[in-house]
Design an enzyme around this catalytic site. Structure first.
Site, PDB file in Angstrom:
ATOM      1  CG  HIS A 212      13.389  23.460  14.550  1.00  0.00           C
ATOM      2  ND1 HIS A 212      12.966  22.564  15.501  1.00  0.00           N
ATOM      3  CD2 HIS A 212      13.295  22.797  13.358  1.00  0.00           C
ATOM      4  CE1 HIS A 212      12.621  21.420  14.941  1.00  0.00           C
ATOM      5  NE2 HIS A 212      12.819  21.530  13.638  1.00  0.00           N
ATOM      6  CB  CYS A 229      14.433  20.690  10.657  1.00  0.00           C
ATOM      7  SG  CYS A 229      12.999  21.443   9.844  1.00  0.00           S
TER       8      CYS A 229
END
Length: 255
Positions: A212, A229
């Protein structure tokens, strides 16, 4: 004068009682109409190019290993059964319309090379272009290939790198998982449930870990770290990737 007979007393008829409504007793022998049987597209024992195309699509999702052929045998039956069970369908191993529609939605039409079992050869970048760091597991299908060594994400389609950009990972305490995964959910606007931070253009691949955009990465670079992430700081290129990636596409995180 003779006494007359006593006059008879007139009788009044009782009003008819209200009849109770008649109820129809259920018929114990009645049975519900069974749902129609699923329409079969292909089944074990079939052969031909349609079977080969089915196998190629299953191989794109790694439900089928090895070369494709024209025979719907035990290998194909096991792959179809596994795909069905994963989606909550009846795991019959028979390809019905529901299973086929789901498989088509998650894959691309097999290429000529895929149907001929031709292994793609990755191209080399042009001089001066970003050097690719592509693991051999990234050479089949559609893959976000993520290298922890070069801190780079490369978008690879059928063995051909399309473009890439810098990425950032989790810390030693919250590491980004390594291995082969697949994108199971996409969402543009996301707020982390654990850390309450924005995760725009998320492509989830393992638990809560996702590829992301990170404004923190764009601002601080590698001075910080993610919570596990894969952070991206090139927002326009990430949006392009987000629009190209499909649910089911592969993610490889490697050294």
């Amino acid at each position: 004068m003779p006494a007359g007979r006593p006059a008879s007393t007139p009788t009044t008829a009782a009003p008819p009682s209200s009849a109770a409504p008649t109820r129809t007793a259920p018929n114990p022998t009645a049975t519900a109409v069974p749902p129609p049987a699923p329409v079969v597209v292909l089944r074990p024992g079939d052969s031909g190019p349609k079977v080969r195309a089915l196998q190629a699509r299953l191989r794109q999702l790694r439900w089928l290993e090895g070369d494709v052929d024209n025979d719907y045998g035990a290998r194909t039956t096991t792959a179809v059964r596994g795909f069905q069970a994963k989606r909550g369908f009846d795991a019959t191993g028979v390809l019905d319309e529901r299973t086929w529609d789901k498989l088509v939605a998650m894959t691309h039409a097999p290429t000529t090379d895929e149907l001929a079992n031709v292994r793609p050869t990755p191209v080399q970048p042009k001089p001066g272009a970003l050097s690719w760091d592509v693991d051999e597991r990234c050479l089949k299908g559609r893959v976000m290939c993520v290298s922890k060594t070069t801190r780079q994400l490369t978008w690879v389609v059928d063995g051909v790198p399309q473009y890439g950009f810098d990425v950032r990972f989790g810390s030693d305490e919250l590491p980004t998982r390594e291995g082969v995964f697949s994108v199971y959910k996409k969402q543009v606007d996301v707020i982390s449930n654990l850390y309450h931070t924005p995760m725009p253009y998320s492509m989830f691949f393992s638990g809560g870990q996702a590829v992301h955009y990170s404004s923190n990465f764009a601002r601080l670079g590698y001075a910080g770290a993610s919570h596990g992430c894969v952070n991206v700081r090139n927002k326009p290129l990430l949006i392009q990737l987000y629009n190209e990636v499909r649910v089911g596409d592969k993610v490889v995180v490697h050294w």
